[in-house]
Design an enzyme around this catalytic site. Sequence first.
Site, PDB file in Angstrom:
ATOM      1  N   GLU A  15       8.682  41.942 179.330  1.00  0.00           N
ATOM      2  CA  GLU A  15       8.889  43.355 179.685  1.00  0.00           C
ATOM      3  C   GLU A  15       7.993  43.761 180.863  1.00  0.00           C
ATOM      4  OE1 GLU A  15       8.313  45.585 176.083  1.00  0.00           O
ATOM      5  OE2 GLU A  15      10.093  44.751 175.115  1.00  0.00           O
ATOM      6  N   GLU A  43      14.618  40.061 171.764  1.00  0.00           N
ATOM      7  CA  GLU A  43      13.714  40.764 170.843  1.00  0.00           C
ATOM      8  C   GLU A  43      14.396  42.037 170.380  1.00  0.00           C
ATOM      9  OE1 GLU A  43       9.484  41.135 172.073  1.00  0.00           O
ATOM     10  OE2 GLU A  43       9.654  43.217 171.381  1.00  0.00           O
TER      11      GLU A  43
END
Length: 620
Positions: A261, A389
């Site tokens: 991220e 995820e």
Amino acid sequence: MPTEETPLFGSRTGPGRQGHGLYARATVVWFLVACGTIWCVAVGGINLGITPLTPLSINPFFAPWGNTCPESPTCPLPNRKANSNVVIGTRMISETNLNFICVTMDWWPKEKCDYGHCPWHNASLLNIDLNHPLIRSAVKSLSPVVLRLGGSLTDHIIYEVPSAEGKPPPPCHPITPSKTDPLGFKGGCLTMDRWDNLNKFCQDLGCKVVFDLNLAGHLATKESDPWWRGGHKWHYENVRAFLQYTRAQEYPILGFELGNEVDINHGVGARVPDNLMVDAFIKTSEMIKDLWEGRDRPLLIGPDSSVFDMEWYLEFAIRMGDNLKDIDVFTYHIYSLGPGSPLLNPNMTDHMLNATKLDTLHVTTDNAQKFVETLEKGGHRKFQLWCGEAGGAFNSGRNLYTNSFISGFWFMDQLGTMAAQRHQSYCRQTLIGGYYGLINITSNHVNPDYYTALLWSRLMGRKVLASKVNDTKYSNWSETAPEYVGDKLRVYAHCTHRWFLSKHTNGKRGSVTLAVINLSTHVTHTILPKVGDKELKSTRAEYIMRSPTRNDKHKGLYSHHVELNGKILRVIDNQIPHTPPNWIFDRSKPIVMPPLSYGYFVFPEAKNVVCLTPPITPEP
């Protein structure tokens, strides 16, 4: 509806995510009135005692709405029975990996807190007890399962290994709280002893390792902007030393991710310019190819953005140029329920049970599917697409929601949707840790979503079939039900997994498995499965899951246990319990799906033409 202590502030990228900020102890009490959500104040003379409502508790004051009220967890509708045709297709619409279910271990230390709660304990992959019998039993039962080692602090981690040339590693410090870091922590050190133990853990239990490499931590930083990463180049020496050590140990790594991220538009802990991210992927690909050959070569996986932004992903692919072929798997993360905070997200029950809100996932999955298909139509190689995820609610999940029975509605629906839309793997956050963990070693217990994942991995095979609900009518087919009643029955069809075939049919192919979700609070669905226009006549194995506290007006769907075919599943002596089906030998008997339930149905005698042949794509 359960109450929780809640903070005043918190967000995914701000103080709530890093465990700092201003907190106040408060109890948020709200409930749903009639069919909408309002903040409730006592009405003079009527029910002055305000109590939270569970999905099964109803305030009689609102009874006059009757059948005019669209269904919601508190609508006082009478119990009804409905009949539905479920049509299973005879064409394959998608194909997953054999180990579609993936689970994660994260770096978060016990000091990680969100909204006043600190649910990580000693669940960090750096110090979790890998010899704990419940963890080992749970992973062994899921295997072959992909174990993804990574998470938000990935780009903090230094690998304590000297380079092949003997150069010592950079300073390697433990993870400690920080008031200046965007994620609330600094440091992070992976020793090679711990890396050896993690690999031995998977070798013993049959899981496959995906490891997330540090990208942003090897770039220049600015004191004035803690998210900024830049400089002239990516300093890869520590990553290279780690890869060299891993190769020398001959560990069978399934894949390496790069960064967590950290893209320039949506980075959570850091933001890396596109040119530096591309350079890092190209260099990592070169290092992997230099160290591994042929089928033993680990997959290169990324870019692990916190959202799927089609425009940014296309820009990244264009910048990769001829090197795009070196990426094997595209990944992204999704937390479709929003923040775990009760104050910021008071309607989480509705997010889990509202069919319209569950359908919003299709915007993301459609775009992700179109992205890889666009690349392939442009002459590029075939790419895999993974959900890298997903834990429902970000910032550690939410107690009594992402770790209770009600979580299974969004979880199973998300598994079904992604498998049907070209996603080859789905990584659940987490195996252990936070309020979205599948395992709770503090109480020696596994949460209901563990059983949803376990049964999926044993019953739902690689080939995905078209499926839909048709002609939902109330009892005896005499009255057409409102459209929303049919929408609340959700079905997903696969060819049956080889685990079930080897255990129950001596490997005979042609079997079909249905995953079925009944979101309705008051409608029992009688389901008549069909293949095309012909009724499916087969014995079947049933796995129906319900909340054991469904009739308790206080606990309702928020139980930490699950009932399978009428029996509560319990861990005994740290061992995962058996999950036997209920066999139905009457081939003409329809499926009966109670309100607020989900489950799997296997039809060994389906003889579906798609399921008579092996999968097309070889396993990675």
